[in-house]
Design a protein around this motif. Structure first.
Motif, short mmCIF file in Angstrom:
data_model
loop_
_atom_site.label_atom_id
_atom_site.label_comp_id
_atom_site.label_asym_id
_atom_site.label_seq_id
_atom_site.Cartn_x
_atom_site.Cartn_y
_atom_site.Cartn_z
N ASP A 183 -0.48 4.44 -0.99
CA ASP A 183 -1.38 4.11 -2.33
C ASP A 183 -1.89 2.53 -2.32
O ASP A 183 -1.14 1.59 -2.48
CB ASP A 183 -0.50 4.35 -3.71
CG ASP A 183 -1.38 4.24 -4.95
OD1 ASP A 183 -2.12 3.54 -4.97
OD2 ASP A 183 -0.71 4.69 -5.90
N VAL A 184 -3.13 2.49 -2.06
CA VAL A 184 -3.78 1.26 -1.80
C VAL A 184 -3.67 0.41 -2.84
O VAL A 184 -3.66 -1.08 -2.83
CB VAL A 184 -5.13 1.15 -1.19
CG1 VAL A 184 -5.19 1.71 -0.07
CG2 VAL A 184 -6.05 1.73 -2.31
N ASP A 185 -3.41 0.87 -4.16
CA ASP A 185 -3.04 -0.11 -5.56
C ASP A 185 -1.83 -0.21 -5.67
O ASP A 185 -1.45 -1.19 -6.53
CB ASP A 185 -3.62 0.84 -6.53
CG ASP A 185 -3.75 0.32 -8.07
OD1 ASP A 185 -3.98 -1.06 -7.88
OD2 ASP A 185 -3.01 0.65 -8.91
N THR A 224 2.56 -1.74 -4.50
CA THR A 224 3.32 -2.39 -3.63
C THR A 224 4.87 -2.03 -4.01
O THR A 224 5.22 -2.39 -5.15
CB THR A 224 3.15 -3.82 -3.50
OG1 THR A 224 1.77 -4.18 -3.23
CG2 THR A 224 4.01 -4.38 -2.52
N ASP A 270 0.85 -1.15 -0.06
CA ASP A 270 0.18 0.13 -0.04
C ASP A 270 0.79 1.38 0.22
O ASP A 270 0.45 2.23 0.37
CB ASP A 270 -0.84 0.00 1.14
CG ASP A 270 -1.90 -1.17 1.31
OD1 ASP A 270 -2.26 -1.69 0.17
OD2 ASP A 270 -2.12 -1.66 2.15
#
Length: 113
Positions: free
Chosen positions: A83-85, A87, A21
């Protein structure tokens, strides 16, 4: 996480730390990705980084399958943005074997952990 890739007689490995995230973000151009590639998953993003000797870090975006490779990340952890999209991954210094190996063909034979 230990990443290993074998192609013919060549074997490479490295240890990466994962930052879920999160993505690399900075105000200057010294930490822009040197290449962006589309990969099927995070594992292939790690292999893309392994295959580039100058790669020090990578960010994988789940929704677009975009994999950004970075070579100049002086303060990697100081350049993190939520940013949850995404890694992000850092190669742990001194763990790339062999050091300085150039562009091994991306043929996966061994996924060793």
């Amino acid at each position: 996480m230990i990443i290993t890739q074998t192609a013919g007689e060549d074997t490479q490995s490295m240890i990466m730390s994962l930052i879920p995230d999160a993505k690399f973000q900075c105000a200057n151009t010294t930490c822009l990705p040197f290449i962006s590639v589309i990969t099927t998953d995070i594992r292939n993003c790690q292999f893309a980084c392994l295959g580039q000797s100058q790669c020090k870090a990578a960010t994988f975006y789940q929704s677009t399958s975009n994999c950004e490779l970075f070579d100049n990340m002086l303060n990697q952890n100081g350049n993190i943005l939520a940013d949850v999209d995404a890694t992000s991954m850092n190669i742990i210094s001194g763990t790339r074997f062999p050091p300085g190996e150039k562009n091994i063909p991306k043929v996966l034979i061994n996924n060793g952990f």
